[in-house]
Design an enzyme around this catalytic site. Structure first.
Site, short mmCIF file in Angstrom:
data_model
loop_
_atom_site.label_atom_id
_atom_site.label_comp_id
_atom_site.label_asym_id
_atom_site.label_seq_id
_atom_site.Cartn_x
_atom_site.Cartn_y
_atom_site.Cartn_z
N LYS A 130 46.28 45.08 42.54
CA LYS A 130 47.08 44.18 43.38
C LYS A 130 48.37 43.77 42.70
O LYS A 130 49.38 43.58 43.37
CB LYS A 130 46.26 42.97 43.85
N ARG B 234 42.75 31.46 45.74
CA ARG B 234 41.62 32.20 45.21
C ARG B 234 40.30 31.58 45.61
O ARG B 234 39.25 32.09 45.22
CB ARG B 234 41.72 32.18 43.69
N ARG C 17 42.73 49.25 31.15
CA ARG C 17 43.81 48.30 30.86
C ARG C 17 43.52 47.55 29.55
O ARG C 17 44.42 47.29 28.77
CB ARG C 17 43.95 47.31 32.02
N ARG D 4 44.42 42.71 26.73
CA ARG D 4 44.36 41.36 27.29
C ARG D 4 43.05 40.70 26.90
O ARG D 4 41.98 41.29 27.01
CB ARG D 4 44.47 41.42 28.83
N ARG E 191 34.81 37.47 35.97
CA ARG E 191 35.91 37.42 36.95
C ARG E 191 35.52 38.11 38.25
O ARG E 191 35.86 37.65 39.34
CB ARG E 191 37.17 38.03 36.34
P1 AMP Z 1 45.08 37.22 37.36
O1 AMP Z 1 46.15 37.88 36.56
O2 AMP Z 1 45.48 36.95 38.79
O3 AMP Z 1 43.76 37.92 37.26
O4 AMP Z 1 44.86 35.77 36.71
C1 AMP Z 1 44.46 35.63 35.37
C2 AMP Z 1 43.69 34.31 35.19
O5 AMP Z 1 44.55 33.20 35.53
C3 AMP Z 1 42.47 34.14 36.07
O6 AMP Z 1 41.31 34.78 35.53
C4 AMP Z 1 42.34 32.61 36.09
O7 AMP Z 1 41.81 32.12 34.86
C5 AMP Z 1 43.80 32.18 36.17
N1 AMP Z 1 44.24 32.10 37.57
C6 AMP Z 1 45.14 32.89 38.22
N2 AMP Z 1 45.30 32.53 39.49
C7 AMP Z 1 44.47 31.49 39.69
C8 AMP Z 1 44.16 30.67 40.81
N3 AMP Z 1 44.72 30.89 42.00
N4 AMP Z 1 43.26 29.67 40.64
C9 AMP Z 1 42.68 29.43 39.44
N5 AMP Z 1 42.91 30.18 38.35
C10 AMP Z 1 43.79 31.19 38.47
#
Ligand code: AMP
Length: 197
Positions: free
Chosen positions: A14, A89, A128, A134, A145
């Site tokens: 995404k 989310r 990745r 990461r 996750r």
């Molecule tokens: P992502 O790159 O979108 O997978 O985000 C990485 C991490 O950031 C997630 O695993 C959460 O810990 C935090 N995070 C990102 N977006 C949100 C959200 N909308 N609500 C809560 N935590 C978030």
């Protein structure tokens, strides 16, 4: 004016597709994950607050996350549209976003769901992890996750589904094919790209 949300499990691509679609439609990407990671790497107060949560693959508290998004969407470049990646989310965040957009007399035009089988997501995340290192791409955190995605994030699609704005797109294939599928779905809704400069 195009207001989009892209949703998919971690490893669905995404982030990559979001950037491509935003470029195509001439709108900024608003990625909460990117905002949080940038704050962590810059050592800001927000970064300090969220670092351990992100490393554990848990969700940052809704109020804090929604405040970050409201702040970002209030910037001038998001006035004409935006693509949200990774927010909302869960159902509480959907309510926060609804409230904010209603206050501006706006709403989302489309929610793109990238459908990728779980095994494929896991394989991509592991790749990745080995490429980018990461901290939240370890086996344990990946599992956490993905399960949060299934229990907390998937339900938001029911809400957006009843509004008739969800487009599910097959997220397996070449990057270009997937981008073209998304563009076709959005154009079928009457969303238009800006004329080439
Ligand atoms: P992502 O790159 O979108 O997978 O985000 C990485 C991490 O950031 C997630 O695993 C959460 O810990 C935090 N995070 C990102 N977006 C949100 C959200 N909308 N609500 C809560 N935590 C978030």
């Amino acid at each position: 004016m195009t207001r989009l949300l892209i949703v998919g499990p971690q490893g669905s691509g995404k982030g990559t597709q979001g950037v491509r679609i935003a470029e195509t439609f001439g709108i900024p990407v608003v990625s909460t994950g990117d905002v949080f990671r940038a704050n962590v790497s810059q050592g800001t107060e927000l970064g300090e607050q969220v670092k351990s949560i992100i490393d554990a693959g848990q969700l940052v508290p809704d109020e804090l996350t929604s405040a970050v998004v409201r702040d970002r969407l209030s910037k001038q470049d998001a006035a004409e549209g935006f693509l949200l990646d990774g927010y909302p989310r869960n159902l509480a965040q959907v309510m926060h976003l609804d409230e904010f957009l209603e206050g501006r007399d706006e709403s989302l035009d489309a929610v793109i769901v990238l459908a990728v089988p779980r095994e494929e997501s896991i394989a991509r995340l592991k790749k990745r992890a080995s490429e980018q290192g990461r901290a939240d791409d370890t086996d344990e955190v990946i599992a956490a996750r993905l399960s949060i995605y299934e229990t907390e994030t998937s339900p938001i699609l029911g809400v957006y589904g009843t509004r008739g704005i969800v487009d599910e797109v097959d997220g397996v294939g070449s990057l270009d094919d997937i981008t073209n599928r998304i563009i076709a779905a959005l154009e079928a809704r009457g969303l238009t790209r800006p004329a080439a400069a």
